[in-house]
Design a protein around this motif. Structure first.
Motif, short mmCIF file in Angstrom:
data_model
loop_
_atom_site.label_atom_id
_atom_site.label_comp_id
_atom_site.label_asym_id
_atom_site.label_seq_id
_atom_site.Cartn_x
_atom_site.Cartn_y
_atom_site.Cartn_z
N SER A 29 1.78 6.45 -6.99
CA SER A 29 0.66 7.24 -7.49
C SER A 29 0.88 8.73 -7.23
O SER A 29 0.44 9.57 -8.01
CB SER A 29 -0.66 6.77 -6.90
N ALA A 30 1.57 9.07 -6.15
CA ALA A 30 1.88 10.47 -5.88
C ALA A 30 2.90 11.01 -6.88
O ALA A 30 2.86 12.18 -7.27
CB ALA A 30 2.41 10.64 -4.47
N LEU A 31 3.81 10.15 -7.31
CA LEU A 31 4.84 10.61 -8.25
C LEU A 31 4.34 10.72 -9.69
O LEU A 31 4.70 11.64 -10.41
CB LEU A 31 6.03 9.64 -8.22
N ILE A 32 3.52 9.77 -10.13
CA ILE A 32 3.14 9.74 -11.54
C ILE A 32 1.78 10.33 -11.83
O ILE A 32 1.47 10.61 -12.99
CB ILE A 32 3.19 8.30 -12.10
N GLY A 33 0.95 10.53 -10.80
CA GLY A 33 -0.41 10.97 -11.06
C GLY A 33 -0.67 12.38 -10.60
O GLY A 33 0.15 13.03 -9.96
N ASP A 34 -1.87 12.83 -10.95
CA ASP A 34 -2.33 14.14 -10.55
C ASP A 34 -3.84 14.07 -10.38
O ASP A 34 -4.49 13.21 -10.96
CB ASP A 34 -1.96 15.19 -11.60
N GLY A 35 -4.38 14.96 -9.58
CA GLY A 35 -5.82 14.98 -9.39
C GLY A 35 -6.29 13.89 -8.45
O GLY A 35 -5.97 13.88 -7.26
N VAL A 36 -7.04 12.93 -9.00
CA VAL A 36 -7.61 11.85 -8.19
C VAL A 36 -6.51 10.99 -7.58
O VAL A 36 -6.63 10.53 -6.45
CB VAL A 36 -8.57 11.00 -9.03
N ALA A 90 0.83 -1.20 0.00
CA ALA A 90 0.00 0.00 0.00
C ALA A 90 0.86 1.25 0.00
O ALA A 90 0.57 2.23 -0.71
CB ALA A 90 -0.93 0.00 1.21
N SER A 91 1.94 1.24 0.78
CA SER A 91 2.84 2.40 0.81
C SER A 91 3.52 2.61 -0.53
O SER A 91 3.63 3.74 -1.02
CB SER A 91 3.90 2.21 1.90
N LEU A 92 3.98 1.53 -1.13
CA LEU A 92 4.62 1.64 -2.44
C LEU A 92 3.65 2.16 -3.49
O LEU A 92 3.99 3.04 -4.29
CB LEU A 92 5.18 0.28 -2.86
N TRP A 93 2.43 1.63 -3.48
CA TRP A 93 1.42 2.09 -4.44
C TRP A 93 1.10 3.57 -4.22
O TRP A 93 0.94 4.34 -5.17
CB TRP A 93 0.17 1.23 -4.33
N PHE A 113 -5.77 9.54 -3.74
CA PHE A 113 -5.53 8.11 -3.52
C PHE A 113 -4.20 7.90 -2.81
O PHE A 113 -4.09 7.06 -1.92
CB PHE A 113 -5.55 7.36 -4.85
N SER A 114 -3.19 8.67 -3.18
CA SER A 114 -1.89 8.52 -2.52
C SER A 114 -1.97 8.95 -1.06
O SER A 114 -1.38 8.31 -0.19
CB SER A 114 -0.82 9.32 -3.26
N TRP A 115 -2.71 10.02 -0.75
CA TRP A 115 -2.90 10.42 0.64
C TRP A 115 -3.59 9.33 1.43
O TRP A 115 -3.21 9.03 2.57
CB TRP A 115 -3.73 11.71 0.72
N LEU A 116 -4.58 8.71 0.83
CA LEU A 116 -5.31 7.63 1.50
C LEU A 116 -4.41 6.44 1.76
O LEU A 116 -4.35 5.92 2.89
CB LEU A 116 -6.51 7.21 0.66
N THR A 117 -3.69 5.98 0.75
CA THR A 117 -2.86 4.78 0.92
C THR A 117 -1.66 5.04 1.82
O THR A 117 -1.21 4.13 2.51
CB THR A 117 -2.38 4.23 -0.43
N LEU A 118 -1.14 6.25 1.85
CA LEU A 118 -0.02 6.55 2.73
C LEU A 118 -0.46 6.79 4.18
O LEU A 118 0.36 6.68 5.09
CB LEU A 118 0.77 7.75 2.21
N SER A 119 -1.72 7.10 4.39
CA SER A 119 -2.19 7.30 5.76
C SER A 119 -2.59 5.99 6.44
O SER A 119 -2.63 5.93 7.67
CB SER A 119 -3.36 8.27 5.78
#
Length: 67
Positions: free
Chosen positions: A27-34, A20-23, A38-44
């Motif tokens: 997602s924080a590095l390659i994505g934007d917007g949604v 989950a942390s890796l994902w 999602f990255s905030w959710l999976t990292l929390s």
């Protein structure tokens, strides 16, 4: 229990948290917007689980043993 069962019994949750942390980091590095949300959710999630076990009172006979 055999060695294979012991391995998965011990390492299932840590491997899921690592995934989950890796994902979340990817997602924080390659994505934007949604994907940012999602990255905030999976990292929390790992932080919430750590907080739960830090704040959880210890149960059992030895709860006053370490003072």
């Amino acid at each position: 229990m055999n060695t294979k069962t012991d391995f998965w019994h011990v390492w299932t949750i840590p491997l899921l948290l690592a995934g989950a942390s890796l994902w979340g980091l990817l997602s924080a590095l390659i994505g934007d917007g949604v994907l940012d949300y999602f990255s905030w959710l999976t990292l929390s999630v790992p932080l919430l689980i750590i907080g739960r076990f830090v704040m959880k009172p210890k149960s059992g006979k030895n709860k006053h043993a370490r003072k």
